[in-house]
Design a protein around this motif. Structure first.
Motif: not given
Length: 329
Positions: A96-108, A124-132
């Motif tokens: 899945i392609v996400s186009t904003t941090s908002t959509t990425t958070r919803a998909l996550m 991405p780290i501050a937003l919690g999408f990854t640790k690395n």
């Protein structure tokens, strides 16, 4: 059947089976989900989707042949974005392609298994999408804007164009997790520059005019308009009103400056969507998310609109014009 004949037949079948299986895997139609925060009528979003599809085609993926792309639009609504994310998970997309941090958070929040490629992402780290960043630890990778770290540059350039500035304003959208970081960073930068920052959070289009009126009433010398599907969709109204009240404005993308904004400084969106298609290609061919690092922008563009500068009675310093990548005469 004699034992020798059976063994020969079995050996022939085993020799053929992997080739057939591989061919079926390669040739089967793959399914990509594409989640946009914008509306279907958003012309700029349509252009970015077209760039993404074209790059996929260049890489050998053709819709209707070996590829299906399921596009969903969030219409700048948190509820609709959540529904669209759920729909894309339910149809069992390969990626899945996400186009904003908002959509990425919803998909996550909706899946931890399906690979997600963020075409545009804040830290991405501050937003919690990854640790690395080098080896993503979850199911998300992509391309960062590091928009919050650009806050200093944007404010410094506004200060350069309005050297008497004591108060600046920031129009931002608090439901966008990336912009929460941006607002915090911009406050820090303003404090370091000795500038008072007027924070103007908006949640809907009808809050834009009152926010700009507040900036004018509180004597903001300039404004930063943070890029979000809400501000992009209402870009024409924001640009026109800023010109009307003679308020210098800094935006994010060059197309906004071409549409009449005074200035913009940010990533090359077209490049991000081409690079996203390249990551999708690699995932469909078997590359794991952990082997696809988050990547920083390869190019930042400063654009200045001299027509708008003249309209609001502002002289752009020659030093700033010399640094501009695009100047609209």
């Amino acid at each position: 059947m004699k034992r020798r004949e059976f063994i020969a037949l079995l050996g022939s079948a085993l020799a053929t089976w992997p080739v057939v299986t591989l061919a079926q895997t390669v040739n089967r139609t793959r399914r990509i989900g594409f989640l946009s925060s914008s509306t279907e009528e958003d012309a700029e979003a349509a252009k970015r989707l077209a760039v993404f599809k074209l790059r996929l085609q260049e890489l050998g993926w053709t819709e209707g042949k070996n590829l299906q792309i399921d596009v969903r639009f969030g219409s700048n609504s948190g509820e609709r974005i959540h529904q669209a994310a759920t729909e894309l998970i339910e149809i069992a997309s390969d990626v899945i392609v996400s186009t904003t941090s908002t959509t990425t958070r919803a998909l996550m929040n909706a899946t931890g298994n399906i690979p997600i490629v963020a075409a545009i992402s804040g830290d991405p780290i501050a937003l919690g999408f990854t640790k690395n960043l080098s080896h993503p630890t979850g199911n998300i990778t992509g391309f960062t804007t590091f928009n919050d770290t650009l806050a200093a540059k944007r404010l410094e350039m506004l200060h350069e164009i309005v050297p008497t500035m004591h108060t600046a304003a920031l129009m931002w959208v608090p439901v966008n997790p990336q912009q929460v970081l941006l607002e915090t960073k911009t406050k820090e930068v303003a404090h370091n520059l000795g500038i008072e920052l007027l924070s103007l959070p908006i949640k809907a289009a009808d809050e834009i005019s009152p926010a700009l009126a507040a900036a004018q009433d509180q004597h903001a010398a300039a404004i930063i308009v943070a890029a979000d599907p809400l501000t992009i969709a209402n870009g024409r109204a924001i640009i026109d009103e800023c010109i009307s009240i003679k308020l210098p404005a800094m935006h994010t993308f060059a197309f906004e400056t071409k549409n009449g904004a005074l200035m913009s400084y940010g990533i090359d969106l077209t490049e991000n969507y081409r690079r996203t298609a390249e990551y999708i290609d690699r995932i469909l061919k078997g590359t794991k998310i952990a082997d696809l690092p988050f990547q920083e922008p390869t190019r930042l563009t400063l654009a200045i609109n001299l027509q708008t500068a003249r309209a609001i009675g502002l002289k752009v310093p020659s030093t700033l014009l010399a640094r501009a990548d695009e100047v609209i005469e």
